[in-house]
Design a protein around this motif. Structure first.
Motif, PDB file in Angstrom:
ATOM      1  N   LYS A 140       0.804  -1.230   0.000  1.00 17.58           N
ATOM      2  CA  LYS A 140       0.000   0.000   0.000  1.00 17.58           C
ATOM      3  C   LYS A 140       0.838   1.282   0.000  1.00 17.58           C
ATOM      4  CE  LYS A 140      -3.453  -2.339  -0.552  1.00 17.58           C
ATOM      5  NZ  LYS A 140      -3.963  -2.405  -1.933  1.00 17.58           N
ATOM      6  N   PRO A 141       2.039   1.314   0.615  1.00 15.08           N
ATOM      7  CA  PRO A 141       2.844   2.542   0.520  1.00 15.08           C
ATOM      8  C   PRO A 141       3.245   2.898  -0.916  1.00 15.08           C
ATOM      9  CG  PRO A 141       3.583   1.225   2.371  1.00 15.08           C
ATOM     10  CD  PRO A 141       2.608   0.373   1.598  1.00 15.08           C
ATOM     11  N   PHE A 142       3.216   1.909  -1.827  1.00 19.07           N
ATOM     12  CA  PHE A 142       3.483   2.186  -3.247  1.00 19.07           C
ATOM     13  C   PHE A 142       2.195   2.545  -3.977  1.00 19.07           C
ATOM     14  CE2 PHE A 142       6.721  -1.025  -1.988  1.00 19.07           C
ATOM     15  CZ  PHE A 142       7.839  -0.217  -2.109  1.00 19.07           C
ATOM     16  N   THR A 143       1.101   1.886  -3.611  1.00 18.62           N
ATOM     17  CA  THR A 143      -0.180   2.125  -4.283  1.00 18.62           C
ATOM     18  C   THR A 143      -0.730   3.507  -3.960  1.00 18.62           C
ATOM     19  OG1 THR A 143      -0.636  -0.238  -3.966  1.00 18.62           O
ATOM     20  CG2 THR A 143      -2.463   1.128  -4.702  1.00 18.62           C
ATOM     21  N   THR A 144      -0.636   3.898  -2.680  1.00 16.63           N
ATOM     22  CA  THR A 144      -1.147   5.201  -2.232  1.00 16.63           C
ATOM     23  C   THR A 144      -0.009   5.961  -1.544  1.00 16.63           C
ATOM     24  OG1 THR A 144      -1.947   4.122  -0.213  1.00 16.63           O
ATOM     25  CG2 THR A 144      -3.536   4.438  -1.985  1.00 16.63           C
ATOM     26  N   PRO A 145       0.981   6.437  -2.302  1.00 16.77           N
ATOM     27  CA  PRO A 145       2.207   6.997  -1.712  1.00 16.77           C
ATOM     28  C   PRO A 145       1.981   8.220  -0.835  1.00 16.77           C
ATOM     29  CG  PRO A 145       2.119   7.416  -4.088  1.00 16.77           C
ATOM     30  CD  PRO A 145       1.028   6.440  -3.778  1.00 16.77           C
ATOM     31  N   ARG A 146       0.949   8.994  -1.101  1.00 17.95           N
ATOM     32  CA  ARG A 146       0.749  10.210  -0.301  1.00 17.95           C
ATOM     33  C   ARG A 146       0.329   9.909   1.136  1.00 17.95           C
ATOM     34  NH1 ARG A 146      -2.351  14.451  -4.394  1.00 17.95           N
ATOM     35  NH2 ARG A 146      -0.673  14.588  -5.954  1.00 17.95           N
ATOM     36  N   ALA A 147      -0.116   8.705   1.383  1.00 16.87           N
ATOM     37  CA  ALA A 147      -0.571   8.340   2.731  1.00 16.87           C
ATOM     38  C   ALA A 147       0.567   7.800   3.596  1.00 16.87           C
ATOM     39  CB  ALA A 147      -1.689   7.305   2.635  1.00 16.87           C
ATOM     40  N   TYR A 148       1.789   7.734   3.038  1.00 21.66           N
ATOM     41  CA  TYR A 148       2.905   7.103   3.745  1.00 21.66           C
ATOM     42  C   TYR A 148       4.169   7.937   3.611  1.00 21.66           C
ATOM     43  CZ  TYR A 148       0.015   2.873   3.832  1.00 21.66           C
ATOM     44  OH  TYR A 148      -0.996   1.971   4.045  1.00 21.66           O
TER      45      TYR A 148
END
Length: 554
Positions: free
Chosen positions: A465-473
């Motif tokens: 998920k840190p790659f799929t939704t990078p702005r959240a991580y």
């Protein structure tokens, strides 16, 4: 500049013309067509959603083979999850028609062949969960896309029956139970029979799962029915030895459910249950989410596996010889128990409210009740030994989380690792603890500043998920996700998490019956993150000291 633009257009056109795809795939049930997506230059992926691996299951029956279909099955939409209670325990969702699976197949310059296969089993306490589409805000947690793409493996996710419909049992042949485990078995067997058509290697299948899914993975390694279907397994935060994984008094629960749905408890009970509305049956298996230190919520997780003499012919601890040839990773999050103890003792999450020492004793008394006062005294002495004379509130609150983590997850997982290593012939064994602090720690309740890795925190990193939704991580979370995908997919390829196509930050040693080495997984990890004998004093208490105390007569 114009020449470069033309060259790029030609390259893109050539790639489009020769886009790598399986196209229509022949399975034992018939032809299927999925969706092909472009991930980058000469990188494509076929995604198949909602392929049936068994027929619509009969009520309280072992699944049967799907009769097949005519024409080409359009496998481009997720099917409904299995019938279950909602998270608030106020209604139901899903369908009895739910035995489907999804497949992600990555391709490079040419169509993939002979890829390792990773089969995911979701968790949710055997009550809730699913691998069919969006979990939260249109974000599909269990999408296999990142693992498949980064690790160059095929990923499969599946559905299995839950709650009353998946695990109710009378403890005898009239209603033996374990239907959800049989569903998983049938899905794994379907993958073994059909995955070559999707470019997979049927002789290199790895199971992986979390919580009840991790325990399910362990059950699949222990049942004699699984021999030869897969080579490796990964249990995240759950094994067959966890106190919530097996119900040893299923008849009592069956009678309680029967009374809730107005069925008799005599010889006609099973016939009545089979005729009862499935949603009414499902609601009858819901639990009260408000636990307490005197009645911990983990004790309510009673819709679980049963020792039926067939799928589980004996106590799980006596079946590890069946996993002798299976490579096995099992591990825990360092504060896995927080999600449960936060419900049992809510004050641990409120910095404005003190948690009395008595709450520590109340929780320990609940966990050790079969041993009476001696059990409580020994447990409290073990957990308060380093408190000093005036323990801080942080110490008391963290101790409650440690107690829950040890009892519900860590000690059973360490025991399972020991049994696997002791029974292994060719199978390798690996142990880990995830210690990455929860991303919400200190920002909002229920996450105190001292929070480590809570239950299910590992899922976002394993599924990229840190790659799929990078702005959240943060970038450190992408580092950690990359590490976990590397270890997991290397292991799926070779049986050794250190050896494969992806580089890892440090060598993960095998867990042995003498060394008990394990890897601490963290975004900052290096060779200093290899340790020995995880929480050995507490493991010894729960696994040796407590069982050897006499049972209480009370």
């Amino acid at each position: 500049m114009e020449k470069l633009r033309i060259l790029l257009l030609v390259a893109f056109s050539l790639e489009t013309i020769s886009a790598t795809s399986l196209g229509v795939v022949l399975t034992e049930g018939g032809l299927v067509r999925g969706e092909n997506i472009r991930l980058g230059f000469r990188r494509h992926m076929d995604i198949f959603k909602g392929i049936p691996f068994a027929d619509i299951p009969g009520r309280f029956e072992i699944p049967k083979r799907h009769p097949g279909w005519n024409g080409i099955l359009k496998a481009t939409e997720y099917r409904k999850r299995c019938l279950q209670v909602n998270l608030k325990m106020t209604s139901t969702r899903g369908s009895e028609d739910c035995l489907y699976l999804n497949i992600w197949v990555p391709h490079g310059r040419s169509v993939s062949t002979n890829l390792p296969v990773m089969v995911w089993i979701y968790g949710g306490g055997f009550l809730v969960g699913g691998s069919m589409g969006a979990n939260f805000l249109d974000n599909y947690l269990y999408s296999g896309q990142e693992i498949a793409d980064r690790g160059n493996v095929i990923v499969v996710t599946l559905g299995y029956r839950l709650g009353t419909l998946g695990f109710l049992s009378t403890g005898d042949a009239s209603l033996p139970g374990n239907y959800g485990l049989w569903d998983q078995h049938y899905a794994i067997a379907w993958v073994h029979r059909n995955i070559r058509s999707f470019g997979g290697d049927p002789d290199n299948i790895t199971l992986f799962g979390e919580s009840a899914g991790g325990a399910s993975v362990n059950f699949q390694t222990l049942t004699p029915h699984s021999r030869g279907l897969f080579r490796r397994a990964i249990s995240q935060s759950g094994v067959a030895l966890c106190p919530w994984a097996v119900n040893r008094n299923p008849r009592r629960l069956a009678e309680e459910i029967a009374l809730k749905v107005n069925c008799p408890t005599d010889d006609s009970m099973v016939a009545c249950l089979k005729m009862t509305d499935p949603r009414v049956l499902t609601m009858a298996g819901s639990l009260d989410p408000s636990g307490s230190a005197d009645n911990p919520i983990v004790g309510q997780l009673v819709l679980a596996a049963t020792i039926d003499g067939d799928f589980l012919p004996d106590e799980p601890g006596k079946l590890y010889h069946n996993a002798a040839d299976v490579d096995y990773i099992a591990g825990v999050n360092d504060m896995d128990g927080h999600v449960f103890t936060g419900l049992d003792v809510p004050s641990i999450n409120n910095p404005q409210v003190d948690t009395p020492v008595e709450d520590v004793k109340r929780l320990l008394r609940s966990y050790t009740k079969e041993k009476g006062q001696a059990g409580l005294d020994n447990a409290f002495a073990t957990y308060s030994s380093n408190w000093g004379t005036n323990p801080s509130q942080t110490t008391i609150k963290r101790t409650i989380v440690e107690i829950g983590t040890d009892y519900i997850f860590l000690v059973p997982i360490q025991t399972a690792l020991y049994l696997h290593a002791a029974n292994a012939t060719t199978g390798r064994t690996y142990s880990y603890v995830l210690s990455e602090p929860n991303r919400m720690g200190g920002l909002a309740r229920p996450y105190p500043r001292w929070m480590g890795a809570d239950h299910a925190d590992d899922l976002q990193y394993v599924f990229g998920k840190p790659f799929t939704t990078p702005r959240a991580y943060w970038s450190k979370h992408r580092d950690l996700s990359g590490y976990m995908i590397a270890y997991w997919t290397n292991f799926a390829k070779t049986g050794d998490p250190n050896k494969g196509d992806l580089k890892v930050p440090t060598t993960w040693p095998k867990f042995t019956s003498s060394g008990h080495q394990y890897l601490e997984i963290n975004s900052k990890m290096d060779k200093s993150y290899v340790h020995q004998k995880m929480r050995v004093r507490y493991v010894h208490f729960w696994a040796s000291t407590l069982p050897n105390l006499p049972d209480s007569s009370v």
